[in-house]
Design a protein around this motif. Structure first.
Motif, short mmCIF file in Angstrom:
data_model
loop_
_atom_site.label_atom_id
_atom_site.label_comp_id
_atom_site.label_asym_id
_atom_site.label_seq_id
_atom_site.Cartn_x
_atom_site.Cartn_y
_atom_site.Cartn_z
N ILE A 1 -37.59 -22.16 10.73
CA ILE A 1 -37.70 -22.57 12.14
C ILE A 1 -38.31 -23.96 12.14
N ASP A 2 -37.61 -24.92 12.62
CA ASP A 2 -38.01 -26.32 12.49
C ASP A 2 -39.02 -26.73 13.56
N GLN A 3 -40.22 -26.12 13.49
CA GLN A 3 -41.29 -26.45 14.43
C GLN A 3 -42.62 -26.40 13.69
N ARG A 4 -43.55 -27.23 14.11
CA ARG A 4 -44.86 -27.27 13.45
C ARG A 4 -45.61 -25.96 13.55
N LEU A 5 -45.61 -25.35 14.72
CA LEU A 5 -46.33 -24.09 14.90
C LEU A 5 -45.77 -23.02 13.97
N ALA A 6 -44.46 -22.97 13.83
CA ALA A 6 -43.83 -22.01 12.92
C ALA A 6 -44.24 -22.30 11.48
N MET A 7 -44.41 -23.57 11.13
CA MET A 7 -44.81 -23.93 9.77
C MET A 7 -46.20 -23.39 9.47
N TYR A 8 -47.14 -23.51 10.40
CA TYR A 8 -48.49 -22.99 10.18
C TYR A 8 -48.46 -21.46 10.03
N ALA A 9 -47.70 -20.80 10.87
CA ALA A 9 -47.57 -19.33 10.76
C ALA A 9 -46.93 -18.96 9.42
N ALA A 10 -45.91 -19.71 9.03
CA ALA A 10 -45.22 -19.44 7.76
C ALA A 10 -46.18 -19.60 6.58
N MET A 11 -46.97 -20.65 6.61
CA MET A 11 -47.92 -20.88 5.51
C MET A 11 -48.92 -19.73 5.43
N GLY A 12 -49.37 -19.24 6.57
CA GLY A 12 -50.28 -18.09 6.59
C GLY A 12 -49.63 -16.85 6.00
N LEU A 13 -48.38 -16.60 6.37
CA LEU A 13 -47.67 -15.44 5.82
C LEU A 13 -47.48 -15.56 4.31
N ILE A 14 -47.17 -16.75 3.84
CA ILE A 14 -46.98 -16.96 2.40
C ILE A 14 -48.30 -16.78 1.65
N VAL A 15 -49.39 -17.28 2.20
CA VAL A 15 -50.70 -17.10 1.57
C VAL A 15 -51.05 -15.61 1.48
N LEU A 16 -50.88 -14.88 2.59
CA LEU A 16 -51.18 -13.45 2.58
C LEU A 16 -50.28 -12.70 1.61
N GLY A 17 -48.99 -13.04 1.64
CA GLY A 17 -48.05 -12.38 0.75
C GLY A 17 -48.37 -12.63 -0.71
N ASN A 18 -48.67 -13.88 -1.04
CA ASN A 18 -49.04 -14.23 -2.41
C ASN A 18 -50.30 -13.48 -2.83
N GLY A 19 -51.24 -13.35 -1.90
CA GLY A 19 -52.48 -12.64 -2.20
C GLY A 19 -52.25 -11.18 -2.57
N LEU A 20 -51.28 -10.56 -1.95
CA LEU A 20 -50.96 -9.17 -2.28
C LEU A 20 -50.05 -9.08 -3.50
N PHE A 21 -49.12 -9.99 -3.62
CA PHE A 21 -48.10 -9.91 -4.66
C PHE A 21 -48.62 -10.24 -6.05
N LYS A 22 -49.21 -11.41 -6.18
CA LYS A 22 -49.51 -11.96 -7.51
C LYS A 22 -50.43 -11.08 -8.36
N PRO A 23 -51.58 -10.65 -7.87
CA PRO A 23 -52.45 -9.87 -8.77
C PRO A 23 -51.89 -8.48 -9.07
N ASN A 24 -51.13 -7.94 -8.15
CA ASN A 24 -50.69 -6.57 -8.29
C ASN A 24 -49.44 -6.42 -9.14
N ILE A 25 -48.57 -7.41 -9.12
CA ILE A 25 -47.40 -7.33 -10.01
C ILE A 25 -47.88 -7.47 -11.45
#
Length: 173
Positions: free
Chosen positions: A63-87
């Motif tokens: 979604i080509d909007q700044r607000l969406a970018m901030y939300a996306a970055m938050g989702l990626i951070v949270l996802g990485n936090g769950l994914f990386k140590p557990n895999i």
């Protein structure tokens, strides 16, 4: 940085600050993600939830909007936090400490990670060059969801449930 400065027209200082904050959070989030999985979710569900959040984050970046970018970055951070140590914990839990197959399991795991690290930028770069940033990010999201589905199906189909050996169980009484 290129996306932030060239596409979103951020100043170099603003883009550097945002990228530094994002990168720091990506490195810190696994500390909490591992704890969260140990206490509440379990490794398999944490990996699936993390993959889902990262896939959703990359699709949100499309979604080509700044607000969406901030939300996306938050989702990626949270996802990485769950994914990386557990895999990694799941791979480590496939065999007990000292078993020579454990090193092979990590070797195969990191081979897969490096193959993805080789081809993902090529696919996303091609999409960005030919179709734009939104398609590049959507490609990353679709790739994450494909990997998540493969993980979910293969684990269920093969009955793959790692035999996790805790430190307490390994201690003699």
């Amino acid at each position: 940085m290129f996306y932030l400065t060239e596409h979103l027209k951020m100043s170099t200082a603003e883009a550097t600050s945002l990228y530094g904050t994002y990168t720091g959070l990506v490195y810190l989030a696994p500390l909490l993600g591992g704890l969260f999985a140990d206490r509440l979710l379990g490794h398999r569900r944490a990996v699936l939830a993390g993959a889902f959040l990262m896939g959703l984050g990359y699709l949100t970046l499309a979604i080509d909007q700044r607000l969406a970018m901030y939300a996306a970055m938050g989702l990626i951070v949270l996802g990485n936090g769950l994914f990386k140590p557990n895999i990694s914990a799941m791979v480590g839990g496939l065999y007990p400490a000292g078993d020579p197959r454990r090193d092979s399991a990590f070797g195969i795991f990191y081979l897969g990670v490096n193959i993805g690290a080789l081809f993902a930028p090529l696919a996303a770069g091609y999409m960005r060059s030919n179709y734009g940033w939104s398609y590049a990010f959507a490609t990353a999201g679709v790739g994450m969801f494909i990997g998540m589905i493969i993980f979910a199906i293969a684990g269920r189909h093969l009955g793959a449930r790692p035999v996790l050996v805790s430190a307490a169980a390994a201690q003699p009484e």
